[in-house]
Design an enzyme around this catalytic site. Structure first.
Site, PDB file in Angstrom:
ATOM      1  N   HIS A 369     -16.952 -26.554  -9.554  1.00  0.00           N
ATOM      2  CA  HIS A 369     -17.744 -25.817  -8.181  1.00  0.00           C
ATOM      3  C   HIS A 369     -19.218 -25.211  -9.018  1.00  0.00           C
ATOM      4  O   HIS A 369     -20.340 -24.513  -7.859  1.00  0.00           O
ATOM      5  CB  HIS A 369     -16.976 -24.723  -7.551  1.00  0.00           C
ATOM      6  CG  HIS A 369     -16.229 -24.628  -6.452  1.00  0.00           C
ATOM      7  ND1 HIS A 369     -16.447 -24.969  -5.529  1.00  0.00           N
ATOM      8  CD2 HIS A 369     -14.344 -24.512  -6.837  1.00  0.00           C
ATOM      9  CE1 HIS A 369     -14.685 -24.879  -4.871  1.00  0.00           C
ATOM     10  NE2 HIS A 369     -14.252 -25.306  -5.312  1.00  0.00           N
ATOM     11  N   LYS A 560     -26.806 -14.250   0.639  1.00  0.00           N
ATOM     12  CA  LYS A 560     -25.837 -14.837  -0.942  1.00  0.00           C
ATOM     13  C   LYS A 560     -26.053 -13.816  -2.115  1.00  0.00           C
ATOM     14  O   LYS A 560     -26.626 -12.797  -1.873  1.00  0.00           O
ATOM     15  CB  LYS A 560     -26.451 -16.136  -0.369  1.00  0.00           C
ATOM     16  CG  LYS A 560     -28.079 -16.456  -1.190  1.00  0.00           C
ATOM     17  CD  LYS A 560     -28.663 -17.534  -1.484  1.00  0.00           C
ATOM     18  CE  LYS A 560     -28.612 -18.242  -0.414  1.00  0.00           C
ATOM     19  NZ  LYS A 560     -27.475 -19.344  -0.212  1.00  0.00           N
ATOM     20  N   ARG A 561     -24.688 -14.159  -2.996  1.00  0.00           N
ATOM     21  CA  ARG A 561     -25.340 -13.472  -4.022  1.00  0.00           C
ATOM     22  C   ARG A 561     -26.370 -13.200  -5.323  1.00  0.00           C
ATOM     23  O   ARG A 561     -27.435 -14.528  -4.794  1.00  0.00           O
ATOM     24  CB  ARG A 561     -23.741 -13.933  -4.982  1.00  0.00           C
ATOM     25  CG  ARG A 561     -22.308 -13.941  -4.814  1.00  0.00           C
ATOM     26  CD  ARG A 561     -22.557 -12.338  -5.007  1.00  0.00           C
ATOM     27  NE  ARG A 561     -22.631 -11.534  -6.605  1.00  0.00           N
ATOM     28  CZ  ARG A 561     -20.873 -12.011  -6.598  1.00  0.00           C
ATOM     29  NH1 ARG A 561     -19.876 -10.645  -6.038  1.00  0.00           N
ATOM     30  NH2 ARG A 561     -20.762 -11.005  -8.089  1.00  0.00           N
ATOM     31  N   LYS A 566     -30.746 -19.262  -7.487  1.00  0.00           N
ATOM     32  CA  LYS A 566     -30.088 -19.221  -6.309  1.00  0.00           C
ATOM     33  C   LYS A 566     -32.578 -18.744  -5.446  1.00  0.00           C
ATOM     34  O   LYS A 566     -32.271 -18.943  -4.413  1.00  0.00           O
ATOM     35  CB  LYS A 566     -29.515 -18.409  -5.542  1.00  0.00           C
ATOM     36  CG  LYS A 566     -28.098 -18.222  -5.553  1.00  0.00           C
ATOM     37  CD  LYS A 566     -27.457 -17.852  -4.865  1.00  0.00           C
ATOM     38  CE  LYS A 566     -25.739 -18.078  -4.729  1.00  0.00           C
ATOM     39  NZ  LYS A 566     -25.196 -18.825  -3.980  1.00  0.00           N
ATOM     40  N   THR A 668     -22.146 -22.768   1.730  1.00  0.00           N
ATOM     41  CA  THR A 668     -22.284 -23.036   2.746  1.00  0.00           C
ATOM     42  C   THR A 668     -22.795 -22.382   3.812  1.00  0.00           C
ATOM     43  O   THR A 668     -22.003 -22.856   4.628  1.00  0.00           O
ATOM     44  CB  THR A 668     -20.555 -23.146   2.440  1.00  0.00           C
ATOM     45  OG1 THR A 668     -20.382 -21.914   1.666  1.00  0.00           O
ATOM     46  CG2 THR A 668     -19.481 -23.627   1.535  1.00  0.00           C
ATOM     47  N   LYS A 672     -23.255 -22.540   7.382  1.00  0.00           N
ATOM     48  CA  LYS A 672     -22.676 -21.628   8.505  1.00  0.00           C
ATOM     49  C   LYS A 672     -24.435 -20.971   9.592  1.00  0.00           C
ATOM     50  O   LYS A 672     -24.081 -21.194  10.542  1.00  0.00           O
ATOM     51  CB  LYS A 672     -23.125 -20.139   8.264  1.00  0.00           C
ATOM     52  CG  LYS A 672     -21.513 -20.458   7.427  1.00  0.00           C
ATOM     53  CD  LYS A 672     -21.278 -18.886   6.298  1.00  0.00           C
ATOM     54  CE  LYS A 672     -20.262 -19.121   5.353  1.00  0.00           C
ATOM     55  NZ  LYS A 672     -20.029 -17.969   4.172  1.00  0.00           N
TER      56      LYS A 672
HETATM   57  C1  LIG Z   1     -20.662 -18.468   3.056  1.00  0.00           C
HETATM   58  C2  LIG Z   1     -20.608 -16.905   2.595  1.00  0.00           C
HETATM   59  C3  LIG Z   1     -20.963 -16.876   0.829  1.00  0.00           C
HETATM   60  C4  LIG Z   1     -21.829 -18.234   1.018  1.00  0.00           C
HETATM   61  O1  LIG Z   1     -23.218 -18.363   0.540  1.00  0.00           O
HETATM   62  P1  LIG Z   1     -24.445 -19.117   0.241  1.00  0.00           P
HETATM   63  O2  LIG Z   1     -26.053 -19.374   0.031  1.00  0.00           O
HETATM   64  O3  LIG Z   1     -22.998 -20.580   0.098  1.00  0.00           O
HETATM   65  O4  LIG Z   1     -23.800 -18.911  -1.463  1.00  0.00           O
HETATM   66  C5  LIG Z   1     -21.189 -15.869   0.752  1.00  0.00           C
HETATM   67  N1  LIG Z   1     -20.677 -14.441   0.873  1.00  0.00           N
HETATM   68  C6  LIG Z   1     -19.776 -14.277   2.166  1.00  0.00           C
HETATM   69  C7  LIG Z   1     -19.708 -13.343   2.307  1.00  0.00           C
HETATM   70  C8  LIG Z   1     -20.234 -15.507   3.000  1.00  0.00           C
HETATM   71  O5  LIG Z   1     -19.615 -15.805   3.918  1.00  0.00           O
END
Ligand SMILES: *Cc1c(COP(=O)(O)O)cnc(C)c1O
Length: 834
Positions: A369, A560-561, A566, A668, A672
């Site tokens: 990952h 995101k984190r 990032k 991901t 979304k």
């Molecule tokens: C989808 C999701 C992530 C991943 O987000 P990225 O933008 O791909 O880093 C992290 N936390 C939550 C709660 C999510 O739903």
């Protein structure tokens, strides 16, 4: 499914305990499960009553699914993950049972509102972010596609911390998610599996000179199974996650007890239960704590014991294990499963090494990952030897045999064995868990095309030579059930009215929306839906942080984190430049924007926490400046989690996916948002590349260095100072931070942020990408002004997201890696229920 069908389908002999109506069920549970007088219902009791009632409706389907798997001798996949991030369950269950409307009507009759009941539920936050959420999306798709399989993990008492803000700083609060009891888990207090730690190995040699090993003494902790149901969509298929909870064993430290130290013995018992106490809260960063390794072995040992127990019921030879069992390792966290299976086959079942090893290789597959060096796990040999002495012996033997083979096969490359060895020795001997996982698996996959290419050509290139064909790709996906049907009911309804609901289980059907991008009336309805979602988010923001935001502004979203790679900081630099431009020419028209941030920082990641502090400081200054009113707002929403993502994502106009190229394995969140009609501004990183290929270059805003250019620049000598000297706006943005414009009471507060860029090499190359990012943001502004064109692009983004369904990903795993077939359609008939 309606109640009548439900009653019919169960048949006579195993009559369901459900009453005829949902209302009666809820009342019965309020009364007998919750012990609450139904004459005095409260919201929580009603939520619990409803939750138990929907769970009841899945229970018989679940038994049935289990029996079909057993009866058909189906091969099963076991998805091992230290993290699952399911979020809330109520709506997920209702949607899969097609009971949302019935539930809404029923609770209304009882005086409650379904949306309010939904808010009663705490997220199950048993993961950090993307990796855990991916595991949950895959569980959903496994169930939807009727694939026989289970998720296995840990039932943490405390999930990912709850984030609050104190003077702009992140504060962590513990997430006691199951404090009020969770209706979703089925605890199997009678089903306990012993797991050993410490101790030592004994050997004995038989008459033929063969050596036998036994792992003895040490401590034994019991693993208790907690099952959580995972329903497919509509049909009868229901599978489960089995999460393990640590329980002390009865004979624990009997010695101390016998010596009269009763309290000491009980204390030690309680300590042993800490293993499943808390999720480690760092994403993309390994901490190397002993308790973490204990968690890994604890859940792996219990899981493999469970797998073996089930396999033994088939009365087959152990050489046939891979015909019935596929084990997927979600990152290296469960990689200790490889020596554990060897131990079980050899020490437990008496197999010889040469017979056991091919079984192992054919059973395991491993998903990588991340390529971030700080996230690649290594464990000190000394620690493993102390905690798991037998496993350390086995790992050394795996390595000895593997390196012999490498030397025979590639005798000319004398440094190859050192490069691929499972053991590194730079001062302290350590086990590289990724090398262990690669050697012990038949397939290793990356999670997006670009990431898999980097793995093959860079990170694991030696293994691509040693094991040609072993390195593969399966691009990540997200479940359309949660990320469109559940999170965005307004858009889902519009889509259903237009092309029907088949997209829910066949996301490619969204293509049928493409022609409607040219339909002005449809575009209007599309954008009205977006506006309704933005209003819904505005109400939420007002409630949460007391800030009003305008749904007619462009909502730019980076959730995101918080991590340097990032590049939330790049977004902040852009916001500051926007601020300076408005200040310099307050009369000029601008495209009004609301920039939304959310995300948690690992508690020990100081730079990330300082970035959160900076976002809040910039927000404070900008939101309170009268010159800026109506033109720019900035906000940080505390406690990003799945249920919050479900509120933010449908409201996004612009999806910020701006990681340094080559560093985000897939992402991901990008999928979304695009699925919900946001346009992406992003680098050519992770799955952004494939999103661009799908939606078309003209429907996405791409900027910045490519992964190849990042490498070249880094090797050729990168000088962030040149960008600073050569770009007046960039200089102004950085200077305003270092000067203390955003922290007048403590002017040096953010100095480390600027230092990391100007004086510590700007590892993530923000300065190199700054100007191109700003130019891309100007294109975004221009595009947003043309409402019709924006609507077209938004519709096309949604219409072309079919590829990113986790159904596609899981099918690829099943075909190419697990060799798994769906179970024949599960009929909930009487015949097999006897
Ligand atoms: C989808 C999701 C992530 C991943 O987000 P990225 O933008 O791909 O880093 C992290 N936390 C939550 C709660 C999510 O739903």
């Amino acid at each position: 499914m309606d109640d009548k069908h439900h009653q019919n389908s169960i048949g006579g002999r195993e009559a369901c305990l459900c009453d005829r109506t949902l209302e009666k069920d809820i009342q019965r549970h309020m009364r007998f499960t919750m012990g609450r007088d139904p004459a005095k219902p409260n919201r929580h009791a009603c939520f619990m009553g409803l939750a138990y009632s929907v769970r009841d409706r899945l229970m018989d389907r679940w038994f049935h699914t289990q029996r079909s798997q057993y009866d058909t001798l189906a091969k099963r996949v076991y998805f091992l993950s230290l993290e699952f991030l399911p979020g809330r369950f109520l709506m997920n269950y209702l949607i899969s049972l097609k009971m949302v409307d019935e539930a809404r009507r029923t609770v209304e009759k009882m005086g409650f509102d379904l949306d309010e009941l939904e808010e009663e539920e705490w997220d199950a936050g048993l993961g950090n972010g993307g990796l855990g959420r991916l595991a949950s999306c895959y569980m959903d798709s496994l169930a939807c596609l009727d694939f026989p399989g289970y998720g296995y993990g840990i039932r943490y008492d405390y999930g990912i911390f709850h984030q609050t803000m104190e003077n702009g700083w992140q504060r962590e609060q513990c997430d006691n998610w199951a404090r009020k009891g969770t209706p979703w888990e089925i605890r199997r207090g009678e089903f306990l599996i012993p797991v050993r730690f410490y101790g030592h190995t004994e050997t004995r040699t038989d008459a033929n000179g063969r050596q036998y090993y036994r792992w003895v003494d040490g401590e034994v902790v019991m693993a208790m199974a907690c099952d959580i149901l995972v329903p497919g969509y509509g049909d009868g298929f229901v599978t489960n996650m089995r999460l393990w909870r640590a329980q002390s064993s009865r004979e624990f430290n009997l010695d101390e007890f016998n010596q009269g130290d009763y309290i000491g013995a009980v204390e030690a018992k309680v300590l042993s239960e800490n293993i499943s106490g808390v999720l480690y809260p760092s994403d993309e960063m390994e901490q190397g704590r002993e308790l973490r390794l204990k968690q890994q072995y604890f859940f792996v040992a219990a899981t493999l014991a469970d797998i073996m127990r089930r396999f033994k019921k088939l009365n087959r030879n152990f050489s046939e294990l891979p015909d019935f069992v596929a084990i997927q390792l979600n990152d290296t966290h469960p990689a200790i499963a490889i020596p554990e299976l060897m131990r079980l086959l050899m020490d437990g079942e008496g197999m010889a090494w040469d017979d056991a090893w091919p079984v192992c290789e054919k059973t395991f597959a491993y998903t990588n990952h991340t390529i971030l060096p700080e996230a690649l796990e290594t464990w000190p040999v000394d620690l493993i030897r102390r905690l798991l002495p037998r496993h350390m012996e086995i790992i050394f033997e795996i390595n000895r045999r593997f390196l012999n083979e490498v030397r025979t096969r590639q005798p000319s490359d004398s440094s190859l064995p050192g490069r691929v060895s499972l053991i590194t020795d730079s001062g302290q001997q350590r086990v590289r868990m990724s090398h262990l996982a690669i050697v012990g698996s038949h397939t290793v996959n990356g999670v997006a095309e670009l990431h898999s290419k980097i793995i093959r050509e860079d990170l694991f290139r030696d293994f691509d030579t040693v094991f040609p064909g072993r390195l593969a790709n399966v691009t990540n996906g997200i479940t359309p059930r949660r990320w469109l049907a559940q999170a965005n009911p307004l858009l889902a309804r519009l889509i259903n009215e237009t092309i029907g609901p088949e997209w829910i289980t066949d996301l490619d059907r969204l293509r049928e929306l493409e022609p409607l991008a040219d339909d002005a009336a449809f575009r209007r309805r599309w954008m009205e839906t977006k506006r309704d979602n933005k209003k819904r988010l505005a109400r939420y923001v007002l409630r949460k942080i007391g800030l009003g935001i305008d749904p007619d502004t462009l909502f730019s979203v980076q959730v995101k984190r918080i991590h340097e790679y990032k590049r939330q900081l790049l977004n902040v630099l852009h916001v500051i430049t926007r601020f300076h431009r408005i200040k310099a020419a307050p009369g000029l028209p601008v495209v009004p924007r609301t920039t939304i941030f959310a995300g948690k920082a690992a508690p020990a990641y100081h730079q990330a926490k300082l970035i959160i502090r900076l976002v809040n400081a910039v927000a404070e200054k900008i939101n309170n400046d009268p010159d800026i009113q109506g033109k720019l707002r900035v906000l940080f929403l505390p406690n990003y989690c799945v249920s919050q993502a479900e509120k933010i994502i449908p409201a996004a106009d612009l999806s910020e996916q701006i990681s340094t190229a080559g560093m985000e394995a897939s992402g991901t969140g990008n999928m979304k948002m695009s699925l919900n009609g946001a346009l992406t501004i992003g680098t050519l990183d992770g799955a952004n590349v494939e999103i661009m290929e799908e939606v078309g270059r003209e429907n996405i805003f791409i900027f910045g260095l490519t992964a190849g250019q990042v490498t070249t620049l880094r090797n050729g000598g990168y000088h962030p100072g040149t960008y600073y000297d050569g770009d007046a706006e960039l200089k102004q943005a950085l200077d305003s931070i270092s000067r203390g414009d955003f922290s007048p009471e403590d002017p040096h507060l953010f100095a480390p942020v600027v230092d990391s860029l100007l004086h510590q090499g700007d590892y993530y190359m923000l300065l190199a990408d700054y100007r191109d990012y700003l130019t891309a943001q100007e294109s975004v502004d221009n595009a947003f002004q043309d409402k019709e064109e924006w609507a077209r692009k938004s519709i096309l983004n949604t219409a072309r997201m079919g590829k990113f369904s986790s159904d596609r990903s899981v099918r690829e795993y099943a075909d190419r890696i697990w060799e798994l077939k769906p179970l024949p359609a599960v009929e909930l008939g009487e015949e097999s229920l006897g």
